[in-house]
Design an enzyme around this catalytic site. Structure first.
Site, PDB file in Angstrom:
ATOM      1  N   LYS A  91      71.171  28.192  91.612  1.00 23.22           N
ATOM      2  CA  LYS A  91      69.950  28.640  90.927  1.00 23.22           C
ATOM      3  C   LYS A  91      70.285  29.188  89.546  1.00 23.22           C
ATOM      4  O   LYS A  91      71.280  29.921  89.395  1.00 23.22           O
ATOM      5  CB  LYS A  91      69.280  29.720  91.787  1.00 23.22           C
ATOM      6  CG  LYS A  91      67.945  30.227  91.239  1.00 23.22           C
ATOM      7  CD  LYS A  91      67.365  31.297  92.175  1.00 23.22           C
ATOM      8  CE  LYS A  91      66.011  31.791  91.732  1.00 23.22           C
ATOM      9  NZ  LYS A  91      65.457  32.817  92.651  1.00 23.22           N
ATOM     10  N   SER A 166      60.834  31.814  94.350  1.00 22.09           N
ATOM     11  CA  SER A 166      61.257  31.342  93.054  1.00 22.09           C
ATOM     12  C   SER A 166      62.429  30.360  93.080  1.00 22.09           C
ATOM     13  O   SER A 166      62.672  29.682  92.092  1.00 22.09           O
ATOM     14  CB  SER A 166      61.624  32.533  92.170  1.00 22.09           C
ATOM     15  OG  SER A 166      62.713  33.241  92.728  1.00 22.09           O
ATOM     16  N   SER A 190      62.169  34.731  98.017  1.00 21.83           N
ATOM     17  CA  SER A 190      62.449  33.548  97.193  1.00 21.83           C
ATOM     18  C   SER A 190      63.469  32.557  97.720  1.00 21.83           C
ATOM     19  O   SER A 190      63.638  31.497  97.130  1.00 21.83           O
ATOM     20  CB  SER A 190      62.862  33.977  95.794  1.00 21.83           C
ATOM     21  OG  SER A 190      61.720  34.327  95.057  1.00 21.83           O
TER      22      SER A 190
HETATM   23  N1  GLN Z   1      57.352  35.930  94.945  1.00 19.37           N
HETATM   24  C1  GLN Z   1      57.876  37.254  94.862  1.00 19.37           C
HETATM   25  C2  GLN Z   1      57.736  37.750  93.450  1.00 19.37           C
HETATM   26  O1  GLN Z   1      57.111  37.101  92.700  1.00 19.37           O
HETATM   27  C3  GLN Z   1      59.325  37.260  95.285  1.00 19.37           C
HETATM   28  C4  GLN Z   1      60.221  36.637  94.288  1.00 19.37           C
HETATM   29  C5  GLN Z   1      61.648  36.673  94.666  1.00 19.37           C
HETATM   30  O2  GLN Z   1      62.007  36.845  95.826  1.00 19.37           O
HETATM   31  N2  GLN Z   1      62.491  36.548  93.665  1.00 19.37           N
HETATM   32  O3  GLN Z   1      58.221  38.773  93.077  1.00 19.37           O
END
Ligand code: GLN
Length: 497
Positions: A91, A166, A190
């Protein structure tokens, strides 16, 4: 069966038997990327030359009868090159020496880290081939990859839909055969949520189990590097490589790393599986609930005892997360000031330079979080919002502590819906935030969780099952996940692309 469809352990066996070479395998995956990534758009940066070079080195290890050591194996890391010749994606929020690391943001568009994150160093030390960097919501803020400053990634099961986020680039790449496994990060879901939406396995380790050194910070008390793979065995292998103490990360735990593959026994007789009554909410897709209930029956058939548990503060997880995560983000993102690194737009004064740089460098979701977080931390509001949120976080953790006195694992849906359409939720941040309603608590409590595929909806989109374990309970969740996986065939399905 195409080479790019192999699991890590299948490829490992073929490589070790000399039936395929690392170069052949890597080339097959690169060809696959070239064939499908115009549609999927999982990668932000591809490094085929680096990958083929690493593959040649992996093949040469065999020829020489001796494995050259690129760097000493990290403490607690399994010996014997567990990833020799295996193509992996990373990532783009994890630093890679000499390779751009953008966080999906304009502000780091031209940033090339001078060092590897510890997890990347460990992949290399284990012999992995690194294919490139995968797309992400900007600074990992999002649930669909639509917040990437560059382009959204498409779900390989239906290109009109999001892969989740994400770590959506990593999840889509694993599902589409564009790598054999990938690293992601999980601050509020994420790794698990995109794994659910792409029909693969995603494991978020316990806070502190994996080093965060070289992971660009979003919310430091929640962030954790996790793994995305095609099956549970691969998750155990990859976790074993990246887990372990790191003196460069003071939050990493100095606890020995077990052999996670030893958890893959298939036997869960007598284990106690908790079902939290708060996790079956009105408004969730009925097919998701049905698939999760069917999975619980399967676990009962396998000899587990199903027990209802209560996590009474579940309703507060979303508001607590959306105070703590933005508060920490607002502090972490203060470093992008146009002075030290990243984008710089020179203004008329220093303050103007800050304004121009941050104004143009950050996208709308990142700005929203910085404003929310700054507000929650400011004098007069700190006690009412941030401090209160920290107290409720302790209550949420207490819920899990009490539940794990009664059960070994807690099983629930990963996401309330299957993959939604691109553009469907971009206008309504709250709808997007709700996508992580079942995953946030695990991060707030600092515990571990895994997603495994457990079915498909009427449109052929994957459904995910979440198994949550106590702190350092990775062996337990892997054991239950593996037993479930072996009793079903969801993980063997591949998207039509
Ligand atoms: N969707 C959640 C956020 O927007 C979690 C994102 C993540 O785990 N990086 O913060």
């Amino acid at each position: 069966m195409h080479l790019y469809d192999l699991t890590i352990h299948e490829a490992r066996a073929l490589l070790d038997a000399g039936e395929i070479s690392a170069v052949e395998l890597t080339q097959a995956v690169i060809d696959r990327i070239l064939a499908v990534d115009n549609d999927v758009r999982a990668y932000l940066t591809l490094t085929p030359e680096v990958a083929l070079e690493q593959a040649r080195a992996a093949d040469a290890m065999v020829g020489a009868g001796l494995a050259p050591v690129p760097s000493a194996p990290a403490q607690g890391q399994p010996q014997g090159w567990p990833l020799r010749g295996i193509p992996i994606a990373v990532k783009d929020i994890i630093c890679t020496a000499g390779i751009p690391t953008t966080c999906g943001s304009r502000i780091l568009e031209d940033f090339v880290p001078p060092y590897d994150a510890t997890v990347v160093a460990r992949l290399k030390a284990a012999g992995a081939v690194i294919l490139g960097k995968t797309n992400t919501d900007e600074f990992a803020m999002g649930s669909s990859t639509e917040n990437s400053a560059f382009f959204p990634t498409h779900n390989p099961w239906d290109l009109e839909r999001v892969p989740g986020g994400s770590s959506g680039g990593s999840a889509a790449a694993v599902a589409a055969g564009e790598c054999l496994g990938a690293l992601g990060t999980d601050t509020g879901g994420s790794v698990r949520q995109p794994a659910a939406l792409c029909g693969i396995v995603g494991l978020k380790p316990t806070y502190g189990r994996v080093s965060r050194y070289g992971l660009i910070a979003f919310a430091s008390s929640l962030d954790q590097v996790g793994v995305l793979t095609r099956d549970v065995t691969d998750a155990a292998i990859l976790l074993g490589v990246i887990a372990g103490h790191d003196p460069l990360d003071s939050t990493s735990l100095d606890v020995p790393v077990p052999d996670y593959t030893a958890a893959l026994t298939g036997d869960i007789r007598g284990m106690r599986v908790g079902v939290p009554r708060e996790y079956f909410i009105p408004g969730m897709q009925p097919e998701v609930e049905a698939a999760v209930r069917a999975a619980l029956e399967k676990l009962a058939d396998l000899g587990a005892e199903i027990v209802e548990v209560s996590l009474p503060h579940t309703d507060y997880a979303l508001p607590v997360y959306y105070l703590i995560a933005p508060a920490e983000a607002s502090a972490n993102l203060a470093r992008y000031d146009g002075v030290r690194y990243g984008l710089r737009i020179v203004g008329e004064s220093l303050e103007d330079t800050y304004k121009q740089t941050r104004g143009r460098g950050f996208g709308p979701e990142v700005k929203r979080r910085i404003m929310l977080g700054t507000y929650a931390l400011s004098a007069g509001y700190y006690d009412a919002y941030y401090l209160k949120a920290q107290k409720v976080r302790t209550l949420i953790k207490g819920d899990f502590d009490r539940a794990f006195e009664q059960v070994d694992v807690i099983v629930a849906p990963t996401s309330p819906t299957t993959a939604f359409r691109i553009g469907e939720k971009t206008e309504d941040p709250l709808q997007m935030y709700l996508s992580d309603i079942f995953t946030l608590s695990v991060n707030l409590a600092g515990i571990c969780g895994i997603n495994v595929p457990c079915g498909f909806d009427a449109q052929g989109l994957p459904i995910g099952l979440q198994m949550m374990g106590p702190a350092l309970g990775e062996m337990t969740i892997l054991r239950v996940a593996y037993a479930y996986e072996q009793a079903t065939d969801w993980h063997t399905r591949r998207p039509p692309i």
